[in-house]
Design an enzyme around this catalytic site. Structure first.
Site, mmCIF file in Angstrom:
data_model
loop_
_atom_site.group_PDB
_atom_site.id
_atom_site.type_symbol
_atom_site.label_atom_id
_atom_site.label_comp_id
_atom_site.label_asym_id
_atom_site.label_seq_id
_atom_site.Cartn_x
_atom_site.Cartn_y
_atom_site.Cartn_z
ATOM 1 N N SER A 1 35.244 51.437 31.440
ATOM 2 C CA SER A 1 34.886 50.614 32.594
ATOM 3 C C SER A 1 34.396 49.247 32.172
ATOM 4 C CB SER A 1 33.822 51.318 33.436
ATOM 5 O OG SER A 1 32.786 51.765 32.601
ATOM 6 N N HIS B 1 41.583 52.627 34.977
ATOM 7 C CA HIS B 1 40.173 52.762 35.325
ATOM 8 C C HIS B 1 40.039 53.514 36.643
ATOM 9 C CE1 HIS B 1 36.144 50.754 36.542
ATOM 10 N NE2 HIS B 1 35.925 51.876 35.890
ATOM 11 N N GLU C 1 42.265 51.127 39.069
ATOM 12 C CA GLU C 1 42.539 49.804 38.514
ATOM 13 C C GLU C 1 43.387 49.991 37.278
ATOM 14 O OE1 GLU C 1 39.021 46.459 38.740
ATOM 15 O OE2 GLU C 1 38.547 48.299 37.674
ATOM 16 N N ASN D 1 34.022 46.366 38.683
ATOM 17 C CA ASN D 1 32.700 46.344 38.071
ATOM 18 C C ASN D 1 32.197 44.927 37.880
ATOM 19 O OD1 ASN D 1 32.405 49.052 38.016
ATOM 20 N ND2 ASN D 1 32.888 49.317 35.857
#
Lengths: 729, 431
Positions: free
Chosen positions: A441, A462, A474, A512
């Protein structure tokens, strides 16, 4: 059934064949994968009704579909985009009422023979038929999904459905838009009969004949009349109770941000109080208002965005065909690894789950089984299917069985050295074209790929936690990643049921990264003395499912701390974490998993109230400052939105569409606002720039507006077109 | 020259088994079908085989489940295999897995199939309990009754003695002798002493323990993560006692003859749960798919004798036939695996190999020969490892070929005795 039919001129959707006085009408919209009630179809329908009203030779009618898995999927959504005013939409709804009213009033009995999806307007049409017979098949489902697009059913569904299946069952469908399977449809009285698909047409014709002859009565409901129904559905007082409870439930769930379910309740209540005619008029009026509402616009945008993503291969041009993924290795049997296995096995993928020791592998398998057991409890799969899926997941502590692996997903400890080691070891035992995907991540894919002997096969996948529930994936493309690897991984992500966005490699990728300044800002508010629950409440009021401080506890304070350090290193002081977070992490609190965070947690991990002892660690101690909710929202949300625009500017994101979908489906950005880029368009770029500059102080340049925002403001431009197709297509 | 196969050599590509667990322990909640599925799924995973390559699956089991008697078909319905895989369930008592392997090999030799999975499984923790005749009749009558009164009447016919269930015993229907009693008889007829049997048992445990410790024996085991909780992980056979001693063994009391007996629980194979499977291919297909086989089936033979005579001696009749079909003699054999149903049986078989009388009965002028103990059951045998009836044949095949490979040997011989007075022998070759 081959129709020796009376075909209307080419490109017609309705074909009618008359057998012994029974007209069998087949709906098959040419050139389309599903049947919808587009304008041309409605016109043909009107012509059919003309004929049925006049032709005495036709004694009964069966309506069936020529599409393999769909009866009628609802309205034509592209047509819906043409609507510009509430009165246009209202007129459309009233036209629908008129058409279905004619259908309902026909003396000739009409039998709906339903196999496949019967949704929205399709279900509303079926409700106007005298008799509904459905196939007992998994693909046969019923739903009124309008509420999911910020609308209410507009062709009489809010009036006919409750009268047929009772108030409670009807509200359950209308307020959630959920799918109802064939068996349940029979149970609640939505359909009269279920038969094997192979005899659907024959029995439908026989029923039409029986209705025409009078040997079968056209009657109302067959639904279960248990005590609950008698008490609550069949009388005014009971219904008032149900409606009130439903309203409370909806308000609590939607926090007043979604008008559609409330409108649905209003319209249903009107129908009971003032009769069906008034109810239909109320339905048309509110349908009209909702159709041009901001919330509906955003939900329709998201619908189109997700549909477009489904067709996007993940590579801008000349997409190479994706390779098949028949065997998958998952490195790391922890929460993420087991979660990925639990969605891969039901797809038929052969999974090899590897970890360092047998105990970890055992825990991973147990976690996979737990996910599948949940689905069994919800009747989403059978016990046999569960055993079959578990048999597809094999555990190992060594590299046996890696020779024919197509894809490796690495979900090991978040540490570069560990990831590079498993990458090297795996490359030695897999094929030269095996794809290595990291679920990291925070660590850039290119950095991990430095350890690879074939970096073009390295990519990021991800997933979001918990994997079975979170829809976003992702896919992170590094500079050397090949197009074939990208299309393969995107296709596989879709096969796993995920909404896939492709982003370019960079620290934090997209989701993130935009979360970081948002959470930092929340922490800075704590630094200034704002109460923890005040911060969270403000953002939940804005529309996030949970507040940023609760999210911190969920993610894990230690993980957030580490990830924060990476962000600062990559992007500078703009993303410097707050004192509050630093101190709480240093004190050893880890959040929900350690049962000690900003909030209290009981033994089962259930969240309680704020842990007041935390304030002793924070800069202002016991001193509280009050900041208006609106300012808390502005600071946190604009920090996120600004960062999102930077991601587009720096080409991390390929389009605003991906950014909106990523934010909504990955980190809970309020869907009714459409996403960060839709939000900028709603406010206007100029207003956003001014707000950011207002927040920006010399002490900390963290709110400096992104260059792209400044340009949009200056040129008075939007990310999306103001009218027409929301994606500008 | 190898005669088996009509020119189509049958390769044994790989073998995988579950750990073998004493009945009532770690694997007790798994049915034979589940055990079969576990080892076949892992066989496919480890060999990197594409499931669509499999033509057929043959499985053996001795005590079938009444609810699902077609174990082979149920195992073949694993989702990794295509639904069109042919499946057949076979039974030749303790040689059932061998029957599965030779049937599979025959199909390949005939050219009917190119890739076949063969093996067997047994769950002795899950043995079907039968109702007495009286109870069963009453239940059937009750289910047929059309009214409540009829049902009540049928059920009222049950007497207390009808409620006693029938537990299956491992006794020969034709002789009434249990296998243990037959082994006891063989020990006496062939003058096998108690001490010899205990020594063999000790040897079995010591060698199996060594093979477990150094990883040779466990290499073919797929660790069992036991559903539904997966908290128990079994990675090796749990019946092996690396601390047993001659003293402990000699202290045990004989079970089948209290007075003059020598067969004890310690020198007999235990009731065990487990599954084992091998992957067979035509030589041609193995090479096309890029596999290096563990070895090939050179010959096999089945034999039988009167169960009332010496129930477990038939391997003595099968071995010389298999050797003759292989064009080999005992001297040529580098490694031998003999299924250890009872130490008394192994030792009786070994005596039989040396006997002219037994050779003559098999139709040979010379006895099979003196087995070099250094080449026999070098990692122990069924006494220590355990004996799930339907799986043992496949285990022995895998163990023999793997160890032959490690030692650089060329020819291996295996024998298995079976209830009903039947026996099996097979010769394998590495290249």
């Amino acid at each position: 059934m081959t129709a020796t039919a009376i075909r209307a001129p080419a490109a017609s959707a309705l074909t009618t064949e008359v057998r012994d006085g029974i007209a069998v009408v087949t709906l098959d919209v040419p050139g389309a994968p599903v049947n919808t009630f587009a304008r041309s179809v409605r016109e043909e329908f009107a012509v059919l009704l003309d004929r049925l009203e006049r032709d005495d030779a036709i004694r009964g009618v069966v309506i069936r579909s020529g599409k393999p898995d769909v009866w009628v999927a609802g309205a034509d959504i592209e047509e819906f985009l043409e609507i510009e005013t509430a009165s246009q939409a209202e007129a459309m709804s009233r036209d629908g009422h008129s058409l279905l009213g004619r259908l309902e009033k026909l003396t000739t009995p009409v039998v709906a023979a339903i196999h496949g999806a019967c949704l929205g307007g399709g279900l509303e049409a079926a409700l106007a038929c005298a008799y509904r017979i459905a196939s007992d098949a998994p693909k046969t489902v019923f739903a009124l999904p309008e509420v999911q697009l910020g609308l209410i059913p507009g062709a009489g569904g809010t009036q006919r459905l409750p009268r047929l299946v009772g108030l409670q069952a009807a509200l359950d469908m209308i307020l959630t838009g959920k799918n109802v399977r064939a068996r349940k449809a029979l149970q609640i009285g939505l359909v009269h009969e279920l038969v094997h698909p192979a005899i659907l047409d024959d029995i439908a014709i026989a029923r039409a004949r029986a209705l025409a002859d009078g040997t079968l009565r056209r009657d109302g409901t067959r639904r279960s009349h248990g005590a609950k129904e008698i008490l609550l559905d069949d009388n005014r007082v009971g219904r008032a109770v149900v409606l009130r409870q439903a309203r409370e439930c909806v308000v609590a769930r939607t926090r007043g941000q979604y008008p559609a379910p409330i409108a649905a309740l209003d319209v249903v209540a009107t129908g009971y109080a003032q009769g069906m005619e008034r109810g239909l008029r109320a339905e048309a009026r509110l349908f009209g208002e909702l159709a041009v509402s901001e919330v509906s616009r955003q939900l329709v945008f998201l619908f189109f965005a997700v549909s477009a993503l489904k067709k996007d291969p993940g590579v801008p041009q000349l997409a190479p065909p994706p390779l098949p993924v028949r065997k998958l290795v998952i490195l790391g049997a922890g929460f993420m690894g087991a979660g990925i296995a639990s969605i891969a096995a039901p797809q038929g993928t052969l999974v090899r789950l590897k970890d360092a020791d047998h105990a970890r592998v055992g825990k991973g398998l147990a976690a996979v089984r737990e996910v599948l057991n949940d689905r069994l409890a919800k009747k989403q799969l059978t016990r046999l299917e569960l055993e079959d899926y578990m048999s597809l997941v094999g555990g190992t502590i060594d590299y046996s069985g890696f020779a024919n692996v197509d894809l490796v997903i690495e979900a090991v400890f978040e540490d570069l050295a560990v990831k590079q080691r498993v990458l090297r070891e795996t490359e030695q035992v897999t094929r030269s074209n095996t794809i290595f995907a990291s679920n990291t991540s925070t660590i850039p894919i290119a950095t991990i790929a430095e350890a690879s002997s074939r970096p073009e096969r390295v990519i990021g996948m991800h997933f979001f936690s918990p994997v079975p529930k979170m829809p976003l994936l992702e896919v992170i493309v590094a500079p050397k990643t090949s197009a074939e690897v990208t299309t393969t991984v995107v296709a596989y992500g879709k096969a796993l049921g995920k909404t896939v966005i492709v982003v370019n490699d960079s620290p934090g990728f997209y989701a993130n990264r935009i979360l970081a300044p948002y959470i930092n800002e929340a922490g800075l508010l704590l630094d200034e003395g704002v109460a923890i629950d005040a911060v969270d409440r403000a953002l939940v009021d804005f529309g996030f499912p949970v507040g940023p401080i609760t999210l911190l506890d969920e993610v894990g304070l230690d993980i957030a701390g580490k990830s924060g350090a990476i962000m600062v290193e990559a992007f500078g002081s703009r993303l410097a974490p707050s004192q509050s977070l630093q101190r709480v992490v240093a004190a050893g609190r880890t959040g929900r998993k350690g049962k000690k965070g900003f909030y209290r947690y009981d033994d089962k991990g259930k969240k309680g109230g704020v842990d007041l002892s935390v304030y002793e660690l924070l800069p202002t101690g016991a001193q509280r400052t009050e900041v208006p909710a609106e300012e808390i929202q502005r600071r946190c949300v604009l920090a996120m939105v600004n960062e999102a625009v930077r991601c587009l500017q720096e080409n991390i994101l390929r389009s605003p569409r991906d950014g909106d979908v990523g934010a909504v489906f990955g980190i809970g950005f309020p869907p009714f606002r459409g996403g960060p880029f839709r939000y900028v368009d709603t406010l206007g770029a100029e207003r956003v720039v001014r707000a950011l500059e207002g927040l920006n102080t010399d002490r900390s340049p963290r709110f400096a507006p992104a260059q792209l925002l400044i340009e949009k403001a200056r040129e008075n431009r939007r990310f999306y077109p103001e009218r027409g197709h929301p994606l500008g297509g | 020259m190898a005669t088996y196969g009509n020119g189509r050599r049958v390769a044994v590509v790989a073998g995988v088994r579950t750990p073998f667990a004493r009945a009532g322990t770690a694997l007790r909640n798994l049915s034979a079908i589940e055990l079969g599925k576990l080892c076949v799924a892992e066989l496919i995973q480890r060999t990197g085989l594409d499931g669509t390559e499999v033509d057929a699956l043959v499985f053996g089991t001795v005590v079938p489940s009444v609810l699902a008697p077609n174990i082979a078909r149920e195992v073949s319905l694993l989702p990794v295999l295509p639904k069109g895989v042919q499946a057949v369930t076979v039974s030749r008592a303790c040689a059932s897995a061998n029957q599965a392997i030779t049937d599979a090999a025959d199909q390949i030799a005939l050219g009917h199939a190119s890739v076949v999975i063969a093996g067997g499984a047994e769950s002795l923790s899950n043995v079907p309990i039968l109702h007495s005749r009286g109870f069963a009749d009453a239940l059937v009558a009750a289910s047929r009754a059309k009214r409540l009164g009829g049902r009540a009447k049928a059920l009222s016919r049950i007497r207390p003695k009808d409620l006693v269930p029938i537990t299956p015993a491992i006794a020969e229907p034709s002789t009434g002798e249990t296998m243990g009693q037959s082994a006891e008889k063989m020990a006496k007829i062939n003058h096998i002493s108690r001490e010899e049997q205990d020594q063999l048992a000790l040897r079995s445990h010591r060698l199996a323990s060594a093979g477990t410790k150094d990883g040779r024996l466990t290499a073919e085991i797929a660790p069992a993560y036991v559903p539904p909780k997966y908290e128990t992980v079994l990675t090796s056979d749990n019946g092996i006692r690396d601390d047993t001693s001659l003293d402990q063994l000699s202290a045990l009391k004989p079970v089948f003859d209290r007075r003059y007996g020598s067969v004890t629980a310690g020198n007999a194979s235990p009731l065990t749960d487990g599954g084992a499977a091998v992957l067979l291919m035509s030589d041609e297909r193995a090479r096309a798919l890029g596999y290096t086989p563990l070895g090939f089936i050179r010959s096999y033979a089945y034999a039988a004798l009167d169960p009332g005579e010496q129930l477990l001696q038939a391997p003595v009749l099968a071995a010389p036939v298999a050797l003759k079909r292989a064009g080999l003699s005992l001297r040529d054999i580098d490694l031998i695996e003999m299924h250890e149903a009872f130490a008394a049986q192994v030792l009786s078989n070994l005596r039989g190999f040396e006997s002219r009388e037994w050779a003559a009965r098999a139709g040979f002028s010379e006895p099979v020969g003196d087995v070099d103990r250094a080449r026999l059951n070098v990692m122990g045998g069924s006494i220590a490892i355990g004996h799930p009836f339907g799986a043992t044949g496949a285990r022995i095949t895998t163990t023999l070929l793997n160890e032959l490979g490690r030692r650089g040997g060329q020819f291996g011989l295996m024998t298995v005795c079976a209830a009903g007075g039947m026996g099996f022998a097979m010769v394998v070759e590495r290249q």
